[in-house]
Design a protein around this motif. Structure first.
Motif, mmCIF file in Angstrom:
data_model
loop_
_atom_site.group_PDB
_atom_site.id
_atom_site.type_symbol
_atom_site.label_atom_id
_atom_site.label_comp_id
_atom_site.label_asym_id
_atom_site.label_seq_id
_atom_site.Cartn_x
_atom_site.Cartn_y
_atom_site.Cartn_z
ATOM 1 N N GLU A 1 2.891 11.882 2.500
ATOM 2 C CA GLU A 1 3.230 10.623 1.839
ATOM 3 C C GLU A 1 4.679 10.590 1.347
ATOM 4 O O GLU A 1 5.348 9.558 1.429
ATOM 5 N N ASP B 1 7.396 7.727 2.475
ATOM 6 C CA ASP B 1 8.029 6.940 1.421
ATOM 7 C C ASP B 1 9.536 7.084 1.469
ATOM 8 O O ASP B 1 10.283 6.097 1.337
ATOM 9 N N GLU C 1 -5.405 4.300 0.789
ATOM 10 C CA GLU C 1 -4.593 3.486 -0.123
ATOM 11 C C GLU C 1 -3.113 3.627 0.206
ATOM 12 O O GLU C 1 -2.352 2.647 0.190
ATOM 13 N N ALA C 2 -2.685 4.865 0.513
ATOM 14 C CA ALA C 2 -1.284 5.089 0.871
ATOM 15 C C ALA C 2 -0.958 4.417 2.194
ATOM 16 O O ALA C 2 0.118 3.801 2.348
ATOM 17 N N GLN C 3 -1.850 4.504 3.173
ATOM 18 C CA GLN C 3 -1.629 3.831 4.449
ATOM 19 C C GLN C 3 -1.425 2.332 4.238
ATOM 20 O O GLN C 3 -0.505 1.733 4.814
ATOM 21 N N ALA C 4 -2.274 1.729 3.429
ATOM 22 C CA ALA C 4 -2.181 0.283 3.190
ATOM 23 C C ALA C 4 -0.857 -0.081 2.531
ATOM 24 O O ALA C 4 -0.220 -1.085 2.895
ATOM 25 N N GLN C 5 -0.427 0.717 1.573
ATOM 26 C CA GLN C 5 0.840 0.436 0.889
ATOM 27 C C GLN C 5 2.021 0.551 1.843
ATOM 28 O O GLN C 5 2.930 -0.300 1.837
ATOM 29 N N PHE C 6 2.024 1.577 2.691
ATOM 30 C CA PHE C 6 3.125 1.759 3.633
ATOM 31 C C PHE C 6 3.154 0.625 4.655
ATOM 32 O O PHE C 6 4.229 0.127 5.016
ATOM 33 N N ALA D 1 2.120 -2.416 4.245
ATOM 34 C CA ALA D 1 2.590 -3.631 3.572
ATOM 35 C C ALA D 1 4.113 -3.610 3.428
ATOM 36 O O ALA D 1 4.779 -4.644 3.622
ATOM 37 N N ARG D 2 4.679 -2.469 3.106
ATOM 38 C CA ARG D 2 6.134 -2.362 3.000
ATOM 39 C C ARG D 2 6.798 -2.559 4.360
ATOM 40 O O ARG D 2 7.861 -3.184 4.468
#
Length: 404
Positions: free
Chosen positions: A231, A235, A262-267, A269-270
């Motif tokens: 992660e 990031d 959750e980390a996959q989804a955040q990345f 989205a970015r």
């Protein structure tokens, strides 16, 4: 000849990450490709082994998975039973499979006695049956002090001296010697064969590549391997592209199947806000993307290292340093030998440093520029050695040594 239809059994204990599985699969595919009538069976705890394609005469048995907690203890991956019960089931499946399969060669990946000693009964059973027992090790295991303490705690030396016939190291001593500083007896060191690294090729039956709008242009492939500990790398790369401090080649990021959802989804989205980034969560065939990429960013795991050597890509390694220093040692040795560039994870999240490293990467030298010979001979050496074992040539060599 030991048998007209030889059999090899490979044990891979790990349930987390892709390294063990992909290494064992590469060896199995190379062996059946060169030795007619040979069959290879892989014992694996990986929950995603079924996502991969296997060649004819290669199959697998999945044993119940376990995961290692942050405190160093293990727990069952899917079964709602305690770890001791899970390990007993695993050990029973391993031993029973070995007895029924009756292999000519048994290859154990990385863990000499298996997870918490689970493979010891199988080693003893197969030793009595005359099976050739081989321990396969990565080029780098950990720093010597940590590995020595670990192997002493696990009482590994008796297995190395009394059970294993050979130790194959999938690397070159000029890059790193994983047994240095362990204080092992000469009888163990004399069993060692350095094979070279394991070459990776494009798959014979390629799945369609995912389409992304810059796929026909030069791009950087960013891969944290299995992704479970990647992660910070992802990031850091995204921060560099979000800052737009310098022109950068587009980047394709493959997150890996073990990254937290959750980390996959955040990345993802970015990435939607960036025209020069495309993210996919996982592909069991990363080789076509490596082949198309102009350069690679990775963490320094064994498989990533084999891939950058095989596809000869300028590479930036950002190795983790916990829970093992394996990746950092490999990355530093790679940099010292002119095979890759390194950005220490201690510098995270310095956006300027990552931006500068990414901007310089496409014009960096590929590994072949280092001029090191024999780096990727691993599968050829393994094939040759297996054929010697199956032909009985190894027994003849040992008999001659015993006589003189």
């Amino acid at each position: 000849m030991l048998t007209d239809k030889p059999k090899i059994l490979i044990y891979s204990h790990d349930s987390f990450g892709l390294g063990h599985l992909r290494r064992c699969r590469a060896i199995a595919h190379a062996l059946v490709g060169q030795i007619s009538e040979l069959s290879v069976l892989i014992l694996s705890g990986s929950p995603i082994i079924g996502s991969f394609d296997f060649r004819a005469r290669v199959d697998f048995v999945r044993i119940p998975g376990v995961i290692k907690l942050r405190n160093g203890e293990y727990t069952s991956l899917n079964l709602h039973i305690d770890i001791e019960h899970t390990l007993a089931i695993r050990s029973s499946i391993i031993e029973h499979t070995a007895q029924v399969y009756n292999p000519d060669i048994f290859i154990v990946d990385k863990e000499p006695t298996g997870l918490r000693g689970e493979v010891l009964p199988t080693l003893e059973t197969l030793k009595a049956a005359g099976t050739r027992l081989v321990l396969g090790l990565r080029d780098v295991m950990d720093d010597p002090e940590t590995l020595r303490e670990e192997w002493e705690r696990k009482n590994v030396t008796p297995a190395l001296t009394d059970l294993y016939d050979e130790i194959w190291i999938y690397g070159q001593p000029s890059i790193h010697d994983p047994l240095a500083g362990l204080g092992l007896p000469e009888s163990v060191r004399s069993k060692t064969l350095y094979t070279g690294y394991l070459r990776r090729d494009l798959p014979r039956a390629q799945r369609p590549m995912e389409n992304f709008h810059f796929s026909d242009d030069p791009f950087i492939l960013v891969t944290p391997g299995g992704g479970g500990d990647g992660e910070e790398l992802i990031d850091w790369v995204l921060r560099a592209y979000e800052a737009q401090r310098a022109p950068l080649l587009p980047a394709l990021i493959v997150l890996g199947p073990f990254m937290a959802p959750e980390a996959q989804a955040q990345f993802m989205a970015r990435a939607e806000a960036l025209d020069n980034i495309h993210i996919i969560d996982f592909t069991p065939q990363i080789e076509p993307y490596l082949d198309r990429a102009a350069a690679v960013v990775g963490m320094g795991g064994y498989n990533t290292f084999c891939e950058i050597l095989s596809f000869d890509k300028p590479t930036l390694l950002v190795p983790r340093i916990e829970p093992r220093r394996e990746q950092a040692i490999r990355a530093n040795r790679a940099e010292a030998n002119g095979l890759a560039n390194v950005l220490p994870i201690d510098s995270y999240p310095n956006t300027d440093l990552m931006t500068d490293a990414l901007a310089a990467l496409p014009i960096a030298s590929p590994p072949s520029a280092a001029g090191l010979d024999g780096l990727l001979d691993g599968l050829t050496v393994i094939n040759d050695r297996v054929q010697q074992i199956l032909s009985g040539a190894v027994d003849e060599e040992e008999a001659k040594r015993a006589l003189g």
